[in-house]
Enzyme design. Structure first.
Site, PDB file in Angstrom:
ATOM      1  N   SER A  63      11.851  -0.395   2.669  1.00 26.48           N
ATOM      2  CA  SER A  63      12.353  -1.984   2.108  1.00 26.48           C
ATOM      3  C   SER A  63      11.790  -2.089   0.696  1.00 26.48           C
ATOM      4  CB  SER A  63      11.435  -2.703   3.026  1.00 26.48           C
ATOM      5  OG  SER A  63      11.485  -4.130   2.316  1.00 26.48           O
ATOM      6  N   GLU A  89      22.127  -0.933  -0.756  1.00 23.41           N
ATOM      7  CA  GLU A  89      22.504  -2.054  -1.365  1.00 23.41           C
ATOM      8  C   GLU A  89      23.290  -1.603  -2.680  1.00 23.41           C
ATOM      9  OE1 GLU A  89      21.578  -6.097  -3.975  1.00 23.41           O
ATOM     10  OE2 GLU A  89      20.242  -5.535  -2.221  1.00 23.41           O
ATOM     11  N   HIS A 138      15.945  -3.429   7.114  1.00 27.14           N
ATOM     12  CA  HIS A 138      14.938  -2.251   6.762  1.00 27.14           C
ATOM     13  C   HIS A 138      13.403  -2.866   7.584  1.00 27.14           C
ATOM     14  CE1 HIS A 138      16.839   0.048   3.388  1.00 27.14           C
ATOM     15  NE2 HIS A 138      17.457   0.161   4.638  1.00 27.14           N
ATOM     16  N   CYS A 152      13.929 -13.529   5.276  1.00 22.91           N
ATOM     17  CA  CYS A 152      14.558 -14.642   4.371  1.00 22.91           C
ATOM     18  C   CYS A 152      16.258 -14.912   5.070  1.00 22.91           C
ATOM     19  CB  CYS A 152      15.228 -13.720   3.040  1.00 22.91           C
ATOM     20  SG  CYS A 152      16.172 -12.295   3.583  1.00 22.91           S
ATOM     21  N   CYS A 163      24.634  -9.731   3.387  1.00 27.41           N
ATOM     22  CA  CYS A 163      23.881 -10.983   2.846  1.00 27.41           C
ATOM     23  C   CYS A 163      24.753 -11.741   1.771  1.00 27.41           C
ATOM     24  CB  CYS A 163      22.510 -10.384   2.377  1.00 27.41           C
ATOM     25  SG  CYS A 163      21.904 -12.099   1.383  1.00 27.41           S
ATOM     26  N   ASN A 179      12.125  -4.530  -1.243  1.00 28.66           N
ATOM     27  CA  ASN A 179      11.691  -5.809  -1.595  1.00 28.66           C
ATOM     28  C   ASN A 179      10.195  -5.651  -1.173  1.00 28.66           C
ATOM     29  OD1 ASN A 179      10.905  -8.022   0.817  1.00 28.66           O
ATOM     30  ND2 ASN A 179      12.945  -6.895   1.032  1.00 28.66           N
TER      31      ASN A 179
END
Length: 316
Positions: free
Chosen positions: A228, A131, A46, A17, A101, A230
């Site tokens: 990770s 995060e 990650h 991304c 980010c 996501n």
């Protein structure tokens, strides 16, 4: 020997991304500008392959700021850091670059805005994830309450049930998060939500692509790291969308071929921190064993780009 036919459904969007792309660029540009070593607090993203490649170029990955020498640049990972980390770097007069980010930074700003308005924050996220730690660390102790699943909402003890707002980790399952939000709104009707959903465009788009291809797949492989968030959510989304076998693999060597015996169609996607080279590696591994035809499953086009910090764009 004739190879068995196999359809590979290839999800798009997949992989990197804009936030991950920017974070990697920041490390590379910092090494180019200041020379090696450049220190990075936590994995920049990650993915072991990405981290190892940056390590070879001169990045040194550490867990805490105390492990960094005062005279070398330090970079904060894409997941974001608590406010105390840049404050400590400034106290030591260190040169630091924040690779958080921009979509995570947006959540930090949102949480601070609600706090300034006198609201206590509920964060939907995974305990211990960098995060979540970074977002909760934007505000004083006790100002952010964490929930992971709808059941956690019943145990919340806010100081004022009418003065609440919620934010979310950017890499959650869209469907799971909706369930937690529904539970929050049922118990706290006055709770304030984000102007725009916190779950980032890349997470949402990758989950939608998996949902679109899952009914046509005997198996789904998600290329990504076990830490990770996501990537793990993509596995869950695939299973929930009707694919009986959904697995996370870091790279082609991790594929369990025995479990795929007799299959006719496989979906392939990748988490937002997995580079395309690893996806190609997985496709090549299937080509070695099967007569492969590739079917792209395109559910969105992405053209988002984030600028690197100004300090890296300036000469000297």
């Amino acid at each position: 020997m004739t190879k068995a036919p196999l359809t590979l459904h290839l999800a798009a969007p997949r992989g990197f991304c804009a936030g991950v792309d920017r974070a990697i660029k920041i490390v590379e540009m910092a090494i180019e500008k200041w020379g090696a070593p450049v220190y990075v607090r936590h994995e920049i993203v990650h993915n072991k392959f990405v981290v190892d490649a940056l390590r070879e170029k001169g990045a040194v990955f550490v867990e805490e700021l105390e492990e960094c020498p005062q005279d070398r640049p330090v970079i904060f990972s894409a997941h974001g850091v608590p406010k105390s980390v840049p404050q400590a770097a400034e106290a030591r007069e260190m040169l630091y670059v924040d690779a958080t980010c921009p979509l995570v930074s947006k959540v930090h700003i949102e949480a601070a805005r609600h706090h300034d308005a006198g609201l206590q924050i509920v964060m939907i996220g995974h305990a211990g994830h960098p995060e979540t730690v970074g977002t909760m660390g934007q505000l004083p102790e006790g100002e952010v309450l964490l929930v992971e699943v709808p059941e956690d909402v019943a145990d919340l003890q806010p100081r004022d049930t009418d003065r609440l707002a919620f934010v979310t980790q950017t890499t959650l399952s869209v469907d799971d998060t909706a369930e937690v939000v529904a539970a929050l709104m049922a118990r706290f009707p006055a709770i304030v939500g984000p102007h725009k959903e916190d779950i980032c465009y890349a997470t949402t788009n990758r989950q939608e692509a998996v949902k679109a291809m899952a009914p046509d797949c005997d198996a789904i492989l998600v290329v990504g790291a076990p830490n990770s968030s996501n990537s793990k959510r993509l596995v869950e989304v695939g299973a929930r969308a009707g694919c009986s076998y959904a697995q996370l693999v870091q790279r082609a060597d991790d594929i369990d071929w025995r479990s795929l015996d007799g299959i006719r169609s496989v979906g392939i996607t990748a988490g937002a921190s997995a580079p395309e080279v690893l996806i190609e590696e997985v496709i090549d591994a299937f080509r070695d064993r099967y007569d492969v035809s590739v079917n792209p499953v395109v559910t969105a086009e992405e053209n988002v780009e984030f600028k690197v910090p100004r300090v890296l764009r300036l000469p000297g």
